[in-house]
Design an enzyme around this catalytic site. Structure first.
Site, PDB file in Angstrom:
ATOM      1  N   LYS B  76       0.860  -1.184   0.000  1.00 49.85           N
ATOM      2  CA  LYS B  76       0.000   0.000   0.000  1.00 49.85           C
ATOM      3  C   LYS B  76       0.899   1.238   0.000  1.00 49.85           C
ATOM      4  O   LYS B  76       1.941   1.260   0.674  1.00 49.85           O
ATOM      5  CB  LYS B  76      -0.891  -0.028   1.244  1.00 49.85           C
ATOM      6  CG  LYS B  76      -1.924   1.095   1.321  1.00 49.85           C
ATOM      7  CD  LYS B  76      -2.809   0.954   2.572  1.00 49.85           C
ATOM      8  CE  LYS B  76      -3.888   2.027   2.634  1.00 49.85           C
ATOM      9  NZ  LYS B  76      -4.738   1.904   3.838  1.00 49.85           N
ATOM     10  N   SER B 151      -9.703   1.841   2.923  1.00 53.62           N
ATOM     11  CA  SER B 151      -8.844   2.638   2.076  1.00 53.62           C
ATOM     12  C   SER B 151      -7.801   1.834   1.296  1.00 53.62           C
ATOM     13  O   SER B 151      -7.258   2.329   0.315  1.00 53.62           O
ATOM     14  CB  SER B 151      -8.102   3.663   2.938  1.00 53.62           C
ATOM     15  OG  SER B 151      -7.251   3.011   3.864  1.00 53.62           O
ATOM     16  N   SER B 175      -9.995  -0.698   6.981  1.00 54.81           N
ATOM     17  CA  SER B 175      -9.386  -0.464   5.664  1.00 54.81           C
ATOM     18  C   SER B 175      -8.678  -1.663   5.051  1.00 54.81           C
ATOM     19  O   SER B 175      -8.286  -1.595   3.888  1.00 54.81           O
ATOM     20  CB  SER B 175      -8.412   0.719   5.735  1.00 54.81           C
ATOM     21  OG  SER B 175      -9.122   1.933   5.767  1.00 54.81           O
TER      22      SER B 175
END
Lengths: 489, 482
Positions: B76, B151, B175
């Site tokens: 990420k 997210s 997330s």
């Protein structure tokens, strides 16, 4: 109404830089004077993703301070974020302590004034908390831009907050000096005020005696005791003049300008930040175990207050002497070493030498006592020779000067070597003194007559002549006795 | 190979059926062809990946390979990666190349993983749909008109579309788990403090925790084992011996007590999700588990508490993005305040600004007690609820998300509707507990449903074991989007 109708109320906030090798939340060095930004780690410049780790050495110094002032060392305290934007504050917040500081309460006894007018009073402390310093903004030499140096960012500070217990600039300065000596005494701060290691903010207000507290103005960043005194004095007269002219004081932060000797407004209360303090989620609450406190307690040196009391009680010194000899750790250590080498019985003459001739000579040479060319053992050797009548006090001064110049060598017996080498040993042989007295009487008939006519001063002149004739070596008491006998007085 | 598990890839690499370079190339080529449609990656680092793959091949040849040596991975874009853009999905950091690796990244480097690139995400991890990215939304591979969740949407998409076998994410309010559910993969967020936050760009420090994505619980276990561990640079990192989360994967489920909180099965859950969840629970019972009703009476307060605490911390954490030392600085400005104002106005997106404003408000003088302190009290009550529940069960189960993936743009104008999509996941972060989401079949329109398992502190192994046994008995996790 006159100025005497006003009472001054002062509280101080002191930022003492803790003398840890590395910063409070990063491993970067805290050494002063490096090239800009060479001592700023990823944590100090607040790169994305970095986190603070508390330096336990800074905590240990806070504990020492808490113990030294008889404060409560909080078993659990909390680091909080103080949020505001400034270019030399890399994270956009300062890690400090807010609701739960590490040191709570405590008090410091101060001596104000000198001689007969000296008095002791106590200043209570509100708290002392750990926090990080910001960097520095450099506004010169950048052609209309500002430079940022983050070397200082993250340097550990202990912010020491007093109660508004001081009633004059003299008390404020005495408190600041005592605090300054204390943090150096317990070895948590180097006290270097030029480098900003010890900075004072003064909260000043005036009120009618016994009335409610007046509105205070805070004078920021005073980095010398002289400026502290000047700034407070100016501020006090300005506040009184303003009030007596029918004006009112608005809460504000002001700066002192040493060039003009005046304070000027930096920001008003309306401009004050809302710092939005909240506990820093990156740091766990600071837990200090009783064992940790006990260990630090065990490593504490004898504190100035205790040492002073001991000097009075055990050595028979006056309170003034004891205060002077404990004014700094170095002076106290020197004096203690002198009496250790001489003897407790000689505490008073040792004190006189340290506070008198040695202090004057050091002052003249602009030397710290720790760098004195005369070692404590050498000074003790000198005091002992005066005490045992080997030399007189006056000859002692001569020997001291020789010691200062290194004439007796580096050993503890330097005074003896000088006395021996220069033949300064006191003459105590009565026959020898009588012979000198007779010569002097014969040569000074005028003085003899004056004395007999009732002029006591003439006697002193004769003593002086005898001492001179003996090159200072005749025992003064014996000279007195023999002269009196000869003159039939 | 594209669909192979980590275990199978390990076997193939060790048997020299494929080299790490070939494997990396396979995935890099897939990214080249599929990523333009999915927008899962912000940065693809082909050169770096091939270099890492060559190093992995050398280790394999030398016989010093570990379980993940040569396995491709995606990170990420919230994790700092030395020499590689770390944008956090924000214009603010669109020029930020980190000079250091996050702890999680360095652990995975040491393990020999091959980083393919950095994945798309909601800006600064604030969002539940990946629509709040400066780089545009990542798309759900099951239906490219739909969101993948957020997210960590890019990482979930990368694993679901097999652009990477495994990926890292972060989970502040769901997330990792929610995008795992919406894209049909497995994702785990461990106990707060198990993975170091050092080098993970902070959103809400007391809630942020790194997590793992994989096609299966076994893949997640392999990844989590390598990325978890104490780090003295993170004061909230927990000093515990490292754990092998693959060790108890095959432990039988007989006797496992699964708590079903009535608050997670009330109105608000879509019918298709409910049906899928019920079917999964029936399967768990078949495997020997029992279900027991429990209650989390304060769970309904999780969203309001979260939307005080997280923005409060974020408002402070994001203060460092001021245009002074790195990141976006406005091209033109007047004085200092103007530089701050313009740089931040231009550098941050709408949702980030909203949370900074909310956070600034709740920490303000006079409001702090009413909001921040109250929220912290709720947080303690929520954590106590879980402890009471765990007295009666070993794990807690329920839906991960109340609905399947929604259409891009559907909730963009309604932040509260968006916030409610995390209603089942947020309480877990507030309590600091581990949570896992695994595929639970499909709802209407063939969209994936996820089941959430919540464990007591440090029960990651138990959650992975339960999910693994379920996956041994079913094949939802092997389904791939067309």
């Amino acid at each position: 109404m006159s100025r005497t109708d006003w009472e001054v109320v002062i509280g101080l906030e002191v930022h003492a830089q803790l003398n840890t090798a590395s910063k409070i939340f990063s491993g970067a060095s805290t050494a002063f004077g490096a090239e800009p930004n060479r001592q700023a780690s990823a944590v100090d410049i607040a790169l994305p993703g970095v986190l603070p780790v508390l330096n336990r050495g800074a905590v240990e110094r806070a504990i020492r301070f808490g113990l030294a002032i008889g404060a409560h060392v909080a078993p659990r305290s909390v680091f909080a974020r103080k949020n505001y934007f400034y270019p030399d504050l890399p994270k956009g917040y300062q890690i400090s302590q807010f609701e739960l500081p590490v040191v709570q309460g405590g008090a410091i006894t101060i001596t104000v004034g000198e001689g007969d007018k000296a008095y002791e009073t106590m200043v209570n402390l509100t708290r002392a908390h750990l926090e990080e310093d910001a960097g520095k903004s450099l506004h010169d030499d950048f052609h209309g831009m500002s430079g940022i140096d983050l070397n200082r960012a993250g340097t550990p500070l202990l912010e020491i907050v007093s109660e508004p217990d001081m009633r004059s600039s003299a008390e404020a300065v005495a408190y600041a000096r005592t605090l300054h000596a204390l943090v150096r005494w317990i070895a948590i701060c180097d006290g270097n005020m030029q480098e900003g290691s010890f900075r004072c903010d003064a909260n000043v207000s005036v009120r009618r005696p016994g009335g409610p507290l007046g509105t205070r103005r805070e004078i920021k960043n005073l980095n010398s005791f002289r400026f502290l005194q000047q700034a407070i004095d100016y501020e006090v007269q300005w506040q009184i003049a303003t009030l007596e002219d029918g004006g009112s004081i608005q809460q504000a932060t002001v700066l002192f300008d040493p060039d003009t000797g005046e304070t000027r407004m930096m920001r008003s209360k309306e401009d004050a930040h809302d710092y939005r303090y909240f506990p820093d989620p990156d740091l766990l609450p600071l837990v200090i175990s009783p064992e940790w406190i006990a260990r630090v307690q065990g490593e504490m040196p004898e504190l100035p207050g205790a040492m002073k009391a001991r000097f009075v009680a055990e050595l028979g010194l006056s309170a003034y002497d004891a205060t002077t000899l404990t004014a700094s750790k170095e002076i106290a250590a020197y004096y203690q070493a002198v009496i250790d080498a001489a003897s407790v019985a000689l505490a008073k003459p040792c004190a006189n030498w340290v506070m008198g001739d040695l202090a004057a000579r050091l002052n003249k040479a602009e030397l710290d006592i720790a760098d004195s060319p005369v070692s404590p053992a050498q000074l003790a050797g000198l005091v002992r020779r005066i005490a045992d009548n080997t030399i007189s006090n006056n000859i002692g001064k001569k020997v001291f000067e020789a010691l200062w110049n290194g004439e007796g060598g580096a050993g503890a017996d330097a005074a003896d070597r000088i006395i021996e080498a220069q033949g300064l040993k006191q003459v105590t042989d009565s026959g020898a003194i009588e012979a000198i007295v007779d010569e002097v009487l014969a040569a000074n008939q005028k003085s003899v007559e004056e004395f007999r006519a009732g002029k006591e001063k003439a006697f002193n002149a004769l003593v002086g002549q005898v001492m001179k004739a003996s090159r200072g070596k005749a025992n003064p008491a014996q000279v007195n006795d023999i002269l009196r006998a000869r003159l039939g007085g | 190979m594209i669909n192979a598990s980590v275990t199978a890839l390990r076997r193939a690499l060790d048997a020299r059926e494929i080299s790490a370079v070939e494997l990396a190339t396979l995935f890099l080529d897939r990214i080249d062809s599929a990523n333009p449609g999915l927008n899962a990656f912000i940065t693809v680092d082909r050169e770096g990946a091939l270099a890492a793959a060559r190093a992995a091949d050398a280790r394999i040849a030398a016989g010093t390979a570990g379980p993940l040596t040569g396995i491709p991975i995606a990170h990420k874009d919230v994790f700092c990666t030395e020499g590689v853009l770390t944008s956090c999905g924000s214009k603010m950091l669109a020029n930020f190349v980190s000079p250091y690796d996050a702890h999680v990244v360095s652990l995975l480097k040491e393990a020999g993983t091959v980083m393919l690139g950095k994945t798309n995400m909601d800006e600064f991890a604030m969002g539940s749909s990946n629509e709040n990215s400066h780089y545009g939304p990542a798309r759900n591979p099951w239906d490219a008109t739909r969101v993948p969740g957020g997210s960590s949407g890019g990482s979930a998409v990368a694993v679901a579309a097999r652009l990477a076998p495994i990926a890292t994410g972060t989970d502040t309010g769901g997330s990792v788990r929610q995008p795992a559910a919406l894209t049909g993969v497995t994702g785990i967020k461990p106990t707060y403090g198990v993975c170091s936050r050092y080098g993970m760009v902070a959103y809400a420090s007391s809630l942020d925790q790194a997590g793992a994505f994989g096609a299966s619980a076994a893949d997640c276990a392999a990844l989590l084992t390598a990325m978890a561990g104490f780090d003295p640079r993170d004061s909230t990192s927990l000093e515990r011996p490292r754990e092998d989360y693959t060790r108890d994967l095959d432990h039988p489920l007989a006797g496992l007590r699964i708590g079903l909180p009535k608050e997670f099965f009330g109105p608000g859950m879509a019918d298709d999700v409910r049906a899928a969840i019920e079917a999964v629970l029936a399967e768990y019972r078949k495997l020997g588990a029992t279900t027991v009703d429990v209650s989390l009476p304060n769970a309904r307060l999780a969203i309001p508490a979260y939307y005080v605490i997280a923005p409060a911390e974020a408002s402070s954490n994001l203060s460092r993005f001021d245009g002074v030392r790195y990141g976006h600085r406005a091209a033109e400005y007047g004085d200092l305040a103007d530089m701050y104002g313009k740089s931040r106005a231009q550098g941050f997106g709408a949702e980030v600004k909203r949370r900074i404003l909310v956070g600034t408000y709740v920490l303000s003088h006079g409001y702090y007690d009413a909001y921040y302190l109250k929220a912290q009290k709720l947080r303690r009550l929520i954590a106590q609820d879980f402890q009471a529940a765990f007295a009666r069960c070993d794990v807690i189960a329920g839906p991960t998300s109340p609905t399947t993936a929604w259409a891009i743009g559907e909730k963009s104008d309604d932040p509260v509707q968006m916030y409610l999509s995390d209603i089942y996941t947020i309480a877990v972060n507030l309590a600091g507990l581990p949570g896992l989401s695994h595929p639970a079949g499909f709802g209407a329109g063939g969209l994936p449903v996820g089941l959430q398992l919540i464990g007591d502190y440090f029960a990651e192994g138990r959650l992975l074991n339960a999910a693994h046994r379920y996956q041994q008995a079913t094949d939802w996790h092997t389904r791939r989007p067309a």
